[in-house]
Design an enzyme around this catalytic site. Structure first.
Site, PDB file in Angstrom:
ATOM      1  N   ASP A 148       0.829  -1.202   0.000  1.00  0.00           N
ATOM      2  CA  ASP A 148       0.000   0.000   0.000  1.00  0.00           C
ATOM      3  C   ASP A 148       0.865   1.255   0.000  1.00  0.00           C
ATOM      4  OD1 ASP A 148       0.915  -0.477   2.616  1.00  0.00           O
ATOM      5  OD2 ASP A 148      -1.027  -0.146   3.566  1.00  0.00           O
ATOM      6  N   ASP A 168       7.124   3.693   3.417  1.00  0.00           N
ATOM      7  CA  ASP A 168       7.489   4.885   4.188  1.00  0.00           C
ATOM      8  C   ASP A 168       8.952   4.755   4.598  1.00  0.00           C
ATOM      9  OD1 ASP A 168       7.597   7.089   5.771  1.00  0.00           O
ATOM     10  OD2 ASP A 168       6.076   6.476   7.202  1.00  0.00           O
ATOM     11  N   GLY A 204      10.444   1.925   4.783  1.00  0.00           N
ATOM     12  CA  GLY A 204      10.955   0.779   4.049  1.00  0.00           C
ATOM     13  C   GLY A 204      11.223  -0.427   4.941  1.00  0.00           C
TER      14      GLY A 204
HETATM   15  P1  IMP Z   1       7.352   1.274   6.454  1.00  0.00           P
HETATM   16  O1  IMP Z   1       7.652  -0.090   7.004  1.00  0.00           O
HETATM   17  O2  IMP Z   1       7.814   2.392   7.340  1.00  0.00           O
HETATM   18  O3  IMP Z   1       7.764   1.456   5.004  1.00  0.00           O
HETATM   19  O4  IMP Z   1       5.788   1.469   6.543  1.00  0.00           O
HETATM   20  C1  IMP Z   1       4.933   0.764   5.755  1.00  0.00           C
HETATM   21  C2  IMP Z   1       3.644   0.471   6.458  1.00  0.00           C
HETATM   22  O5  IMP Z   1       3.293   1.467   7.441  1.00  0.00           O
HETATM   23  C3  IMP Z   1       2.536   0.471   5.439  1.00  0.00           C
HETATM   24  O6  IMP Z   1       2.366  -0.808   4.873  1.00  0.00           O
HETATM   25  C4  IMP Z   1       1.353   0.947   6.248  1.00  0.00           C
HETATM   26  O7  IMP Z   1       0.732  -0.162   6.856  1.00  0.00           O
HETATM   27  C5  IMP Z   1       1.934   1.837   7.324  1.00  0.00           C
HETATM   28  N1  IMP Z   1       1.836   3.271   6.957  1.00  0.00           N
HETATM   29  C6  IMP Z   1       2.855   4.118   6.723  1.00  0.00           C
HETATM   30  N2  IMP Z   1       2.405   5.349   6.419  1.00  0.00           N
HETATM   31  C7  IMP Z   1       1.047   5.272   6.444  1.00  0.00           C
HETATM   32  C8  IMP Z   1      -0.023   6.235   6.188  1.00  0.00           C
HETATM   33  O8  IMP Z   1       0.171   7.425   5.865  1.00  0.00           O
HETATM   34  N3  IMP Z   1      -1.286   5.757   6.316  1.00  0.00           N
HETATM   35  C9  IMP Z   1      -1.572   4.475   6.663  1.00  0.00           C
HETATM   36  N4  IMP Z   1      -0.615   3.551   6.890  1.00  0.00           N
HETATM   37  C10 IMP Z   1       0.684   3.949   6.792  1.00  0.00           C
HETATM   38 MG    MG Z   2       0.729  -2.134   5.933  1.00  0.00          MG
END
Ligand code: IMP
Ligand code: MG
Length: 183
Positions: A111, A114, A116
């Site tokens: 989805d 962010d 990663g």
């Molecule tokens: P990462 O592991 O920091 O890349 O974050 C990825 C996960 O964090 C995504 O798959 C989402 O589930 C959640 N996430 C990050 N930013 C958002 C946002 O703005 N809205 C909703 N979920 C988010």
């Molecule tokens: Mg997620």
């Protein structure tokens, strides 16, 4: 398009502040991604579209319908560490794809990317299974964090806001909205 009253609808004290990507803009971008992905693979690549649950479910459902190739669909659910939990670098798949990845073109659908961290944890696990290729398609891409792997396809470069709708949640709410809004 949502009505003003829908945008202003409050749920549990949270208020959607604005629609960032409307249904028509999302539909057009998903159609473009579908065309690009269709061109990037050959029918004999044995494409497996692998959705990271839950956030990718609506995006994946729309995307696979605009990819003009034979493909199969599966999902995975990765364990997440709550605040205060020390990660020892282990990942657990709460739901492990049943599909065999070996020798196949695997396209992982997220989805939003962010920090990663989610991808950095999941990708080594999938690579162990010997896919012929492993690419990432993310609906949204946020921030400028250093990441081990970047998605090959990104729907939108997202603003620095918390986004909900079209699969994305806040505390499990708002996933069903047909548009993406900021909280
Ligand atoms: P990462 O592991 O920091 O890349 O974050 C990825 C996960 O964090 C995504 O798959 C989402 O589930 C959640 N996430 C990050 N930013 C958002 C946002 O703005 N809205 C909703 N979920 C988010
Ligand atoms: Mg997620």
């Amino acid at each position: 398009m949502p009505t003003a009253s829908e945008i202003q609808a409050k749920r549990g004290g949270r208020e959607l502040s604005r629609v960032v990507y409307g249904p028509e803009e999302i539909r057009r971008r998903v159609a473009e991604l579908g065309r690009e992905i269709t061109e990037a693979y050959a029918p004999e690549d044995d494409l497996l579209v692998l959705g990271v649950l839950k956030g990718s479910f609506i995006f994946l459902a729309d995307l696979v319908r605009v990819i003009d190739l034979p493909l199969q669909v599966d999902f995975l659910v990765a364990s997440s560490y709550g605040a205060g939990t020390v990660s020892r670098g282990e990942v657990r798949l709460l739901y492990d794809p049943e599909a065999d990845l070996e020798g196949r073109a695997v396209l992982l659908i997220e989805d939003i990317v962010d920090s990663g961290t989610t991808l950095d944890r999941v990708i080594p696990l999938l690579e162990e299974r010997g896919p012929a290729s492993l690419e990432i398609c993310a609906l949204l891409h946020k921030g400028k964090a250093e990441r081990v792997r970047e998605p090959r396809w990104v729907g939108f470069e997202a603003p620095d806001a918390f986004l909900v709708g079209y699969g994305l949640d806040h505390a499990e709410d708002f996933r069903h909205l047909p548009y993406i809004a900021s909280l």
